[in-house]
Design a protein around this motif. Structure first.
Motif, PDB file in Angstrom:
ATOM      1  N   LEU A  21      22.307   9.683  73.840  1.00 11.48           N
ATOM      2  CA  LEU A  21      22.629   8.585  72.922  1.00 11.48           C
ATOM      3  C   LEU A  21      21.354   8.016  72.307  1.00 11.48           C
ATOM      4  O   LEU A  21      21.292   7.770  71.085  1.00 11.48           O
ATOM      5  N   GLY A  22      20.322   7.825  73.134  1.00 13.01           N
ATOM      6  CA  GLY A  22      19.058   7.301  72.618  1.00 13.01           C
ATOM      7  C   GLY A  22      18.434   8.232  71.584  1.00 13.01           C
ATOM      8  O   GLY A  22      17.921   7.796  70.552  1.00 13.01           O
ATOM      9  N   MET A  23      18.521   9.546  71.849  1.00 15.93           N
ATOM     10  CA  MET A  23      17.960  10.522  70.918  1.00 15.93           C
ATOM     11  C   MET A  23      18.715  10.510  69.591  1.00 15.93           C
ATOM     12  O   MET A  23      18.110  10.550  68.511  1.00 15.93           O
ATOM     13  N   VAL A  24      20.038  10.461  69.655  1.00 17.93           N
ATOM     14  CA  VAL A  24      20.833  10.456  68.421  1.00 17.93           C
ATOM     15  C   VAL A  24      20.608   9.171  67.643  1.00 17.93           C
ATOM     16  O   VAL A  24      20.540   9.184  66.403  1.00 17.93           O
ATOM     17  N   GLN A  25      20.471   8.053  68.342  1.00 17.94           N
ATOM     18  CA  GLN A  25      20.200   6.790  67.644  1.00 17.94           C
ATOM     19  C   GLN A  25      18.868   6.847  66.894  1.00 17.94           C
ATOM     20  O   GLN A  25      18.756   6.351  65.765  1.00 17.94           O
ATOM     21  N   LYS A  26      17.855   7.467  67.520  1.00 16.12           N
ATOM     22  CA  LYS A  26      16.561   7.619  66.839  1.00 16.12           C
ATOM     23  C   LYS A  26      16.686   8.517  65.605  1.00 16.12           C
ATOM     24  O   LYS A  26      16.122   8.237  64.542  1.00 16.12           O
ATOM     25  N   LEU A  27      17.435   9.604  65.771  1.00 13.11           N
ATOM     26  CA  LEU A  27      17.629  10.516  64.636  1.00 13.11           C
ATOM     27  C   LEU A  27      18.434   9.847  63.528  1.00 13.11           C
ATOM     28  O   LEU A  27      18.184  10.081  62.341  1.00 13.11           O
ATOM     29  N   TRP A  28      19.378   9.008  63.898  1.00 14.24           N
ATOM     30  CA  TRP A  28      20.174   8.252  62.920  1.00 14.24           C
ATOM     31  C   TRP A  28      19.270   7.308  62.124  1.00 14.24           C
ATOM     32  O   TRP A  28      19.369   7.215  60.900  1.00 14.24           O
ATOM     33  N   GLU A  29      18.365   6.617  62.842  1.00 16.56           N
ATOM     34  CA  GLU A  29      17.431   5.711  62.168  1.00 16.56           C
ATOM     35  C   GLU A  29      16.502   6.491  61.239  1.00 16.56           C
ATOM     36  O   GLU A  29      16.203   6.064  60.128  1.00 16.56           O
ATOM     37  N   GLU A  30      16.047   7.653  61.711  1.00 18.26           N
ATOM     38  CA  GLU A  30      15.151   8.472  60.888  1.00 18.26           C
ATOM     39  C   GLU A  30      15.869   8.983  59.641  1.00 18.26           C
ATOM     40  O   GLU A  30      15.306   9.014  58.552  1.00 18.26           O
ATOM     41  N   LEU A  31      17.124   9.370  59.814  1.00 19.22           N
ATOM     42  CA  LEU A  31      17.911   9.873  58.690  1.00 19.22           C
ATOM     43  C   LEU A  31      18.065   8.795  57.635  1.00 19.22           C
ATOM     44  O   LEU A  31      17.872   9.034  56.442  1.00 19.22           O
ATOM     45  N   ASN A  32      18.406   7.590  58.048  1.00 18.77           N
ATOM     46  CA  ASN A  32      18.551   6.482  57.103  1.00 18.77           C
ATOM     47  C   ASN A  32      17.227   6.119  56.459  1.00 18.77           C
ATOM     48  O   ASN A  32      17.159   5.804  55.274  1.00 18.77           O
ATOM     49  N   SER A  33      16.152   6.183  57.261  1.00 20.76           N
ATOM     50  CA  SER A  33      14.829   5.891  56.719  1.00 20.76           C
ATOM     51  C   SER A  33      14.455   6.913  55.659  1.00 20.76           C
ATOM     52  O   SER A  33      13.950   6.576  54.589  1.00 20.76           O
ATOM     53  N   GLY A  34      14.761   8.197  55.931  1.00 14.96           N
ATOM     54  CA  GLY A  34      14.471   9.265  54.965  1.00 14.96           C
ATOM     55  C   GLY A  34      15.240   9.086  53.692  1.00 14.96           C
ATOM     56  O   GLY A  34      14.736   9.321  52.596  1.00 14.96           O
ATOM     57  N   MET A  35      16.507   8.636  53.806  1.00 14.41           N
ATOM     58  CA  MET A  35      17.325   8.435  52.609  1.00 14.41           C
ATOM     59  C   MET A  35      16.814   7.261  51.794  1.00 14.41           C
ATOM     60  O   MET A  35      16.827   7.277  50.575  1.00 14.41           O
ATOM     61  N   ASP A  36      16.372   6.210  52.487  1.00 14.75           N
ATOM     62  CA  ASP A  36      15.810   5.071  51.759  1.00 14.75           C
ATOM     63  C   ASP A  36      14.587   5.509  50.976  1.00 14.75           C
ATOM     64  O   ASP A  36      14.387   5.136  49.822  1.00 14.75           O
ATOM     65  N   THR A  37      13.744   6.345  51.627  1.00 12.02           N
ATOM     66  CA  THR A  37      12.556   6.845  50.957  1.00 12.02           C
ATOM     67  C   THR A  37      12.905   7.661  49.740  1.00 12.02           C
ATOM     68  O   THR A  37      12.328   7.543  48.694  1.00 12.02           O
TER      69      THR A  37
END
Length: 809
Positions: free
Chosen positions: A793-809
């Motif tokens: 769960l912790g790993m997926v949450q980090k990947l979720w945050e990274e995915l959203n961060s990448g989309m914002d970029t």
């Protein structure tokens, strides 16, 4: 061995070596480090070994290309260790912090194209990581004792991956530049063979991404052999009709016969003239295509686009090659061309379509289905006659029913090609040429826009916001002479396709769903049967009932409106039936022989006549035109293709259990509420797809019902032969329609209302069932067999945050 290696061996058709690789401890990292002598020991047979080496080389090249050579550490390089053995869960060996640094570094350099590639690769890596995590979790659940909650969770994991492709239908007569346009847009110069030599596109050609390997591939789907036998049998019927009619100087009356002769000559040459229908089905004529006799698809695989283009030529009726002795396009239903390493075709399919379907029933059925599934259509015409190109506008008008209320089209693009042709300018300077081209392009856009505004039939389905005009030059894009690349408008079309591809957010949906499922598993594994759970359930169930009541009320109002509209449509249809028959049976601008052939074609083909050129004649649609007209506006409002409101006046999209508001109140149930929030979004996506599919059936049900009622009439009329055949057909249709018009229109109305009511009931039933099941299993089940997934769960949450961060970029 990890899942990544297993997956690759399966993809490469080398699954028999999985056990050997596992015994030798080959994981993702060591896969990339294999030397030739290592591979020789693992795979002793020459054929499979050569195939493995080729695939491994391609894999390394693709990763180097996608990663811009240094986007992530190479698998053989030393990695930072993690407390858990992440290589078993994340076989892509991606490094989260490294990728974040890459994104930050990239954002400081203004290179939009590079930024897009980098983002796509990062997204692909995240998707791969999360998939492998969920595969690992699924295996954990399988090892536990079987319970209702375990079964529920494993089903949810299996249902995570969904992919709805966006179809872009490309219409336009041969010579307008369709294939050049498609080749330029996808960036492969000679992929599709040119159709300039032939009169029209006969075979549907789909172009999509090859996500499995780096080859150019084509899947050829044939009509079934029974259909071809039936077409061969029509030769005698055409000859009978010729004997019945002395005058046959009208082109239209001979279309069907000439079309069949063209098909026979393509496959058999001149041999068909001396053979019976039975002899023409001899296997020797189909030695090159045994798949046709076996009712399977033929697969062609090539390393280059040019090679594939040459191979598919005989199956597409496009282009000319004197070396080809036997052409197979009359037997082909569809050709799907797969292009490697193409990002915006990942979730988008381009479809080169015939103008108005096909005389062959299975091809015509596929045409209607594909057109109904198109979210975008491109109407292609040469720029020098775009606004006045009658054929292009007729294509749009004839397909409007299948695109609008009977389909899901959101965008209509009129594409004026060959904008670089200068005409009267002789050897101009680049500046003069550019000015002339851009000025003419502007005038063409204005003229096409004015023409679109005149089309009342189209305008009732589509607003001006749906319509856009492009002036393109494939030649200038590929070989710049007078224009900048952006002035060719090819890049703008590419951007449109990229946005269409990205709009699905497949990765976002998958990662969000995975996070929700892991939240539920972790919440259940904590074994806190908290006192608040019953209260949370009560609140959620109360919210669900309230939401369902609101949807039910909206649906009730819509249903009442449909009844009123259809009642008016039935009365108008009855009162107008006499005039409808008169205009159809006694057309003023057709010769007697032309009327004969059209009506014979109509009764033979269930009420439909398809000329080789021009508009289809559909008597069933003529009979239901007033019924359709009565509900068109309400139907478009209830099932919109445009905008973000969604069906049923937005009540489905607005559905919510207010889980976010409940989280602060019930902190112990926070993980379960996170799961329910993702379930809300999943069920709404599922419902919108169900509505989209069913609304097409509902809208077309009016015509289909009338077609079924008229079937007996057509069969009776088709039996007439000899003298007075035309008059006998007319009288048969007149009497039949007069006798059945009252019940026919009433039945069409009732069938539509029944289908609408069933859809409404299915929506409410599915929404209640799925959400109640999710609420009860997530909050009412005490299950001691649930594994701990806090790490995952912790790993997926980090990947979720990274995915959203990448989309914002």
């Amino acid at each position: 061995m990890d899942l990544f290696v297993c997956d690759k061996l399966n993809q490469w058709g080398l699954s028999e070596f999985i056990e050997i690789f596992q015994d030798q401890g080959v994981d993702t990292e060591s896969l990339y480090c294999l030397e030739d002598e290592d591979i020789d020991k693992l795979i002793t047979k020459v054929g499979p070994r050569a195939r493995f080496k080729k695939r491994l080389k391609q894999l390394k090249e693709e990763e180097n290309t996608n990663s811009e050579k240094e986007i992530c550490p190479k698998p053989c390089q030393e990695q930072n260790e993690d407390p858990v053995d992440l290589t078993k869960i994340l076989p892509s060996t991606s490094n989260t912090e490294k990728r974040k640094l890459d994104l930050q570094e990239e954002s400081s350099i203004k290179k939009p194209k590079l930024q897009r590639k980098r983002s796509q690769f990062t997204e692909s890596m995240i998707m791969n990581d999360v998939k492998n995590i969920m595969t690992h979790v699924h295996a954990k659940l399988q090892n536990q004792e079987t319970t209702d909650l375990n079964e529920f969770l494993m089903t949810k994991i299996r249902d995570l991956e969904t992919d709805k492709r966006e179809l872009v239908g490309v219409f336009g007569k041969t010579g307008a530049g369709k294939t050049s346009l498609i080749n330029a847009v996808i960036g492969v110069r000679k992929l599709l063979p040119s159709g300039d030599v032939d009169a029209c596109t006969s075979v549907m050609i789909k172009v999509e991404a090859n996500g499995l390997n780096s080859n150019y591939e084509a899947e050829i789907e044939f009509i079934n052999k029974e259909e071809w036998e039936d077409e061969l049998g029509t030769v005698d019927r055409f000859l009978e009709d010729d004997e019945e009619q002395e005058n046959h100087d009208d082109d239209e009356e001979n279309d069907g016969y000439h079309d069949l002769i063209e098909k026979l000559t393509a496959i058999y040459g001149e041999e068909w003239k001396q053979k019976s229908s039975q002899q023409l089905m001899d296997n020797r004529y189909f030695r090159e295509i045994p798949e046709f006799l076996q009712s399977t698809k033929k697969i062609l695989t090539c390393e280059s686009a040019i090679e594939l283009s040459a191979k598919i030529l005989k199956y597409t009726k496009q282009g000319e090659d004197k070396d080809i002795k036997r052409w197979y396009w009359p037997l082909v239903k569809c050709v799907t061309v797969k292009v490697p390493q193409n990002h915006f075709l990942q979730h988008v399919t381009l479809v080169d379509l015939p103008g108005n379907g096909d005389r062959n029933k299975s091809r015509d059925s596929m045409w209607k289905k594909v057109v109904g599934n198109c979210s975008t259509v491109w109407i292609v015409s040469e720029i020098n006659r775009a606004a006045s190109d009658r054929e292009s506008w007729e294509i749009l008008k004839s397909a409007s029913n299948f695109l609008g209320n009977g389909g899901e089209c959101r965008y209509i693009h009129f594409i004026c090609t060959k904008s670089d042709v200068l005409g009267d300018l002789h050897d101009p300077s680049p500046a003069d040429a550019q000015a002339k081209i851009l000025n003419r392009n502007l005038r063409a856009k204005e003229a096409v826009g004015k023409e679109f505004n005149k089309l009342n039939k189209i305008k009732k389905y589509f607003s001006n916001e749906c319509f856009k005009v492009f002036t393109v030059s494939s030649a200038e894009f590929l070989k710049p002479k007078y224009l900048k690349p952006e002035d060719t408008e090819i890049p703008e079309l590419k951007d449109f396709l990229q946005n269409l591809n990205d709009s699905h957010s497949v990765t976002l949906n998958y990662v969000s769903g995975a996070q929700g499922i892991l939240s539920l598993i972790q919440g259940a594994s904590l074994k806190k049967v908290a006192d608040c759970y019953k209260v949370v359930c009560d609140d959620l169930e109360t919210n669900l009932i309230c939401q369902l009541d609101g949807i039910r009320d909206e649906m009730r109002d819509i249903y009442s409106t449909f009844i009123k509209c259809l009642d008016e449509g039935v009365e108008t249809s009855k009162s107008s039936c006499k005039n409808t028959l008169k205009f159809f049976l006694y057309p003023t601008r057709k010769s007697g022989s032309a009327q004969y052939y059209i009506l014979k074609s109509v009764v033979k083909n269930g009420g439909i006549h398809k000329p080789k050129k021009g508009k289809e004649i559909n008597f069933n649609m003529k009979l239901t035109s007033f019924l359709n007209k009565s509900i068109d506006e309400e139907f478009r409002k209830t099932f919109p293709n445009e905008g973000n409101c969604g069906p049923f006046n937005g009540v489905i999209n607005k559905f919510s259990l207010d889980t976010e508001k409940l989280k602060p109140k019930y902190t112990d149930a926070g993980l379960q509420l996170t799961f329910l929030k993702t379930e809300e979004e999943k069920i709404k996506t599922k419902l919108n797809k169900m509505i989209r599919d069913n609304k097409k059936v509902i809208y077309m049900s009016l015509t289909k019902t009338v077609e079924e009622i008229m079937k007996e009439c057509y069969e009776k009329a088709a039996e007439f032969r000899g003298k007075n055949t035309l008059q006998n057909i007319r009288e048969t249709i007149q009497v039949y329609v007069h006798n059945f018009q009252n019940s026919m229109f009433e039945k069409a109305k009732n069938v539509m209302l029944e289908l609408l009511l069933k859809l409404m009931a299915d929506i409410l039933g599915l929404l209640e069932k799925d959400m109640m099941e999710s609420i009860e299993l997530s909050l009412k089940t005490e299950d001691c067999t649930i594994p701990d997934v806090s790490t995952e769960l912790g790993m997926v949450q980090k990947l979720w945050e990274e995915l959203n961060s990448g989309m914002d970029t």
